[in-house]
Scaffold this motif. Structure first.
Motif, PDB file in Angstrom:
ATOM      1  N   VAL A 142       0.839  -1.200   0.000  1.00 40.55           N
ATOM      2  CA  VAL A 142       0.000   0.000   0.000  1.00 40.55           C
ATOM      3  C   VAL A 142       0.872   1.247   0.000  1.00 40.55           C
ATOM      4  O   VAL A 142       1.814   1.335   0.790  1.00 40.55           O
ATOM      5  CB  VAL A 142      -0.870   0.056   1.284  1.00 40.55           C
ATOM      6  CG1 VAL A 142      -1.764   1.290   1.268  1.00 40.55           C
ATOM      7  CG2 VAL A 142      -1.694  -1.197   1.437  1.00 40.55           C
ATOM      8  N   ALA A 143       0.536   2.213  -0.850  1.00 37.78           N
ATOM      9  CA  ALA A 143       1.238   3.505  -0.805  1.00 37.78           C
ATOM     10  C   ALA A 143       0.231   4.642  -0.908  1.00 37.78           C
ATOM     11  O   ALA A 143      -0.753   4.552  -1.638  1.00 37.78           O
ATOM     12  CB  ALA A 143       2.247   3.612  -1.950  1.00 37.78           C
ATOM     13  N   GLU A 144       0.500   5.690  -0.155  1.00 36.19           N
ATOM     14  CA  GLU A 144      -0.231   6.946  -0.316  1.00 36.19           C
ATOM     15  C   GLU A 144       0.786   8.028  -0.602  1.00 36.19           C
ATOM     16  O   GLU A 144       1.844   8.081   0.038  1.00 36.19           O
ATOM     17  CB  GLU A 144      -0.995   7.301   0.964  1.00 36.19           C
ATOM     18  CG  GLU A 144      -2.245   6.485   1.165  1.00 36.19           C
ATOM     19  CD  GLU A 144      -2.909   6.764   2.512  1.00 36.19           C
ATOM     20  OE1 GLU A 144      -2.475   7.670   3.249  1.00 36.19           O
ATOM     21  OE2 GLU A 144      -3.871   6.050   2.818  1.00 36.19           O
ATOM     22  N   LYS A 145       0.459   8.878  -1.551  1.00 31.98           N
ATOM     23  CA  LYS A 145       1.378   9.940  -1.943  1.00 31.98           C
ATOM     24  C   LYS A 145       1.791  10.784  -0.729  1.00 31.98           C
ATOM     25  O   LYS A 145       0.945  11.271   0.023  1.00 31.98           O
ATOM     26  CB  LYS A 145       0.696  10.846  -2.969  1.00 31.98           C
ATOM     27  CG  LYS A 145       1.627  11.847  -3.565  1.00 31.98           C
ATOM     28  CD  LYS A 145       0.934  12.741  -4.569  1.00 31.98           C
ATOM     29  CE  LYS A 145       1.834  13.896  -4.904  1.00 31.98           C
ATOM     30  NZ  LYS A 145       1.247  15.201  -4.563  1.00 31.98           N
ATOM     31  N   GLY A 146       3.102  10.879  -0.545  1.00 29.56           N
ATOM     32  CA  GLY A 146       3.636  11.694   0.542  1.00 29.56           C
ATOM     33  C   GLY A 146       3.621  11.021   1.905  1.00 29.56           C
ATOM     34  O   GLY A 146       4.072  11.595   2.889  1.00 29.56           O
ATOM     35  N   LYS A 147       3.086   9.796   1.973  1.00 26.68           N
ATOM     36  CA  LYS A 147       2.932   9.148   3.290  1.00 26.68           C
ATOM     37  C   LYS A 147       3.654   7.819   3.399  1.00 26.68           C
ATOM     38  O   LYS A 147       3.488   7.103   4.373  1.00 26.68           O
ATOM     39  CB  LYS A 147       1.457   8.963   3.592  1.00 26.68           C
ATOM     40  CG  LYS A 147       0.765  10.306   3.701  1.00 26.68           C
ATOM     41  CD  LYS A 147      -0.581  10.192   4.332  1.00 26.68           C
ATOM     42  CE  LYS A 147      -1.174  11.581   4.487  1.00 26.68           C
ATOM     43  NZ  LYS A 147      -2.567  11.646   4.095  1.00 26.68           N
ATOM     44  N   ALA A 149       5.155   3.921   1.886  1.00 29.75           N
ATOM     45  CA  ALA A 149       4.593   2.681   1.352  1.00 29.75           C
ATOM     46  C   ALA A 149       4.816   1.580   2.382  1.00 29.75           C
ATOM     47  O   ALA A 149       5.835   1.572   3.090  1.00 29.75           O
ATOM     48  CB  ALA A 149       5.267   2.320   0.032  1.00 29.75           C
ATOM     49  N   TYR A 150       3.864   0.656   2.450  1.00 32.88           N
ATOM     50  CA  TYR A 150       3.839  -0.343   3.523  1.00 32.88           C
ATOM     51  C   TYR A 150       3.533  -1.725   2.987  1.00 32.88           C
ATOM     52  O   TYR A 150       2.779  -1.876   2.026  1.00 32.88           O
ATOM     53  CB  TYR A 150       2.757   0.044   4.547  1.00 32.88           C
ATOM     54  CG  TYR A 150       3.063   1.353   5.245  1.00 32.88           C
ATOM     55  CD1 TYR A 150       3.667   1.371   6.492  1.00 32.88           C
ATOM     56  CD2 TYR A 150       2.780   2.574   4.628  1.00 32.88           C
ATOM     57  CE1 TYR A 150       3.980   2.567   7.120  1.00 32.88           C
ATOM     58  CE2 TYR A 150       3.088   3.778   5.237  1.00 32.88           C
ATOM     59  CZ  TYR A 150       3.685   3.768   6.486  1.00 32.88           C
ATOM     60  OH  TYR A 150       4.012   4.948   7.097  1.00 32.88           O
ATOM     61  N   VAL A 151       4.129  -2.749   3.603  1.00 28.75           N
ATOM     62  CA  VAL A 151       3.711  -4.137   3.379  1.00 28.75           C
ATOM     63  C   VAL A 151       3.581  -4.782   4.755  1.00 28.75           C
ATOM     64  O   VAL A 151       4.430  -4.549   5.633  1.00 28.75           O
ATOM     65  CB  VAL A 151       4.701  -4.907   2.461  1.00 28.75           C
ATOM     66  CG1 VAL A 151       6.101  -4.997   3.065  1.00 28.75           C
ATOM     67  CG2 VAL A 151       4.158  -6.298   2.131  1.00 28.75           C
ATOM     68  N   HIS A 152       2.529  -5.548   4.960  1.00 29.58           N
ATOM     69  CA  HIS A 152       2.224  -6.099   6.290  1.00 29.58           C
ATOM     70  C   HIS A 152       2.272  -5.004   7.355  1.00 29.58           C
ATOM     71  O   HIS A 152       2.752  -5.241   8.465  1.00 29.58           O
ATOM     72  CB  HIS A 152       3.235  -7.199   6.676  1.00 29.58           C
ATOM     73  CG  HIS A 152       3.316  -8.334   5.707  1.00 29.58           C
ATOM     74  ND1 HIS A 152       2.243  -9.149   5.411  1.00 29.58           N
ATOM     75  CD2 HIS A 152       4.334  -8.793   4.933  1.00 29.58           C
ATOM     76  CE1 HIS A 152       2.610 -10.055   4.529  1.00 29.58           C
ATOM     77  NE2 HIS A 152       3.865  -9.856   4.205  1.00 29.58           N
ATOM     78  N   GLY A 153       1.849  -3.802   6.996  1.00 25.21           N
ATOM     79  CA  GLY A 153       1.853  -2.709   7.962  1.00 25.21           C
ATOM     80  C   GLY A 153       3.218  -2.122   8.274  1.00 25.21           C
ATOM     81  O   GLY A 153       3.341  -1.202   9.082  1.00 25.21           O
ATOM     82  N   GLN A 154       4.270  -2.653   7.663  1.00 25.90           N
ATOM     83  CA  GLN A 154       5.640  -2.165   7.912  1.00 25.90           C
ATOM     84  C   GLN A 154       6.084  -1.252   6.774  1.00 25.90           C
ATOM     85  O   GLN A 154       5.865  -1.588   5.614  1.00 25.90           O
ATOM     86  CB  GLN A 154       6.639  -3.331   7.974  1.00 25.90           C
ATOM     87  CG  GLN A 154       6.336  -4.390   9.011  1.00 25.90           C
ATOM     88  CD  GLN A 154       6.772  -3.963  10.395  1.00 25.90           C
ATOM     89  OE1 GLN A 154       7.773  -3.274  10.556  1.00 25.90           O
ATOM     90  NE2 GLN A 154       5.999  -4.350  11.393  1.00 25.90           N
ATOM     91  N   ARG A 155       6.726  -0.171   7.117  1.00 25.22           N
ATOM     92  CA  ARG A 155       7.239   0.747   6.105  1.00 25.22           C
ATOM     93  C   ARG A 155       8.228   0.025   5.192  1.00 25.22           C
ATOM     94  O   ARG A 155       9.116  -0.690   5.659  1.00 25.22           O
ATOM     95  CB  ARG A 155       7.940   1.919   6.806  1.00 25.22           C
ATOM     96  CG  ARG A 155       8.413   3.011   5.887  1.00 25.22           C
ATOM     97  CD  ARG A 155       7.346   4.063   5.738  1.00 25.22           C
ATOM     98  NE  ARG A 155       7.727   5.056   4.733  1.00 25.22           N
ATOM     99  CZ  ARG A 155       7.742   6.364   4.955  1.00 25.22           C
ATOM    100  NH1 ARG A 155       7.418   6.840   6.139  1.00 25.22           N
ATOM    101  NH2 ARG A 155       8.070   7.196   3.984  1.00 25.22           N
TER     102      ARG A 155
END
Ligand code: 2AM
Ligand code: CA
Ligand code: CA
Ligand code: CA
Length: 283
Positions: A142-147, A149-155
């Motif tokens: 998951v990625a949000e612009k400026g925030k 990107a994460y996998v399994h909740g980890q950056r």
């Protein structure tokens, strides 16, 4: 979390729910699809699962955001010209969802467990949310612009390699024979210079792996916005770089892509260019 929301549901939450729902269903259909059709060529496959998953995702998104635009692979006529036309019709819309319901259909059809659901949201042509979901491993990128990107909740962050010799890179072999030749030339040039080559068959998942630091780089020709938009934001928010084959920054129209951890980008693109990318960067 501070994410843009309409009607109480954030864009990202809707993207995640849609990908998760579709992914769970796709997984139950592995080895059980009942229709297999050829779209543009014998390499261009579609099943009822591709179409059903796209309908599922589209309905969920449209329920929450009825005024948004939607571009999904299975809603577009096969072939590069129709794809380019479809994108140019909608790319300047305020909010545009860009969806590949099954990225890696060939794998899905053959039972090779490497495929993904890719969902991106662009605002006036700029990707602001990117989701890639691998239902077989239950991995959500998951990625949000400026925030970030994460996998399994980890950056996530891209890998550290600064030298091609230490790099693990992936490619995809184009279905179009005109683009296969330049791809093979690039393979021949890159392979002896890197640690090794992988080719998993899902461009979106390869992009997610670059973001997660599992691959140092990835290149492929003849892709579309739905293959790349989500993965682009994953990589950007993980500190990597995405460009066309000439090294120009990614935009929704890019079809021949080079994506890396950033550190190897210039040397990677130099090698790809020297070896002979397909003649048009966007065509
Ligand atoms: P798909 O499975 O969604 O079609 C594999 O090399 C990558 O190329 C996958 O991301 C795959 O996406 C895409 N792909 C497969 N066949 C294609 C075609 N005929 N034209 C363009 N892209 C294709
Ligand atoms: Ca396809
Ligand atoms: Ca695809
Ligand atoms: Ca697809």
């Amino acid at each position: 979390r501070d994410v843009p929301a309409i009607g109480g549901k954030s864009f990202t939450a809707v993207a995640i729910n849609s990908a998760a729902k579709a992914g769970e269903w796709i997984k139950t259909k592995l080895g059980k699809h009942t229709t297999l059709n050829l779209k543009y060529s014998a390499q261009d496959l579609v099943t009822e699962v591709d179409k059903g998953a796209e309908t599922m995702i589209r309905n969920l998104i449209m329920t929450h955001f009825p005024h948004h635009s939607f571009l999904g692979e299975e809603g577009v006529q096969p072939g590069p010209e129709a794809s380019e036309r479809a994108l140019s019709n909608v790319q300047d819309e305020e909010y545009l969802w860009i969806v590949d319901p099954v990225d890696g259909t060939t794998n899905f059809v053959h039972g090779f467990p490497f495929f993904s659901v890719s969902i991106a949201l662009a605002h006036k042509g700029e990707v602001i949310v990117g989701i890639v979901y691998d239902p077989m491993r239950d991995e959500l990128f998951v990625a949000e612009k400026g925030k970030g990107a994460y996998v399994h909740g980890q950056r996530m962050s891209v890998s550290e390699e600064a030298d091609l010799r230490e790099s693990l890179v992936a490619t995809g072999f184009p279905a179009d024979p005109l683009m296969l030749q330049p791809n093979l030339q690039q393979l021949q040039a890159i392979a002896p210079q890197v640690r090794n080559i992988r080719s998993g068959g899902s461009a979106a998942l390869h992009m997610a792996y670059v973001a997660a630091g599992r691959l140092s780089g990835f290149w492929e020709q003849g892709l579309n916005a739905w293959d790349l938009a989500a993965g682009y934001l994953l990589i950007k928010e993980s500190g990597g770089r995405v460009s066309d084959m000439a090294g120009e920054p990614y935009h929704l129209g890019v079809r021949h892509v080079a994506a890396t951890n950033g550190r190897i980008h210039d040397s990677f693109v130099d090698e790809l260019k020297k070896a002979g990318a397909a003649s048009r960067t966007e065509g």
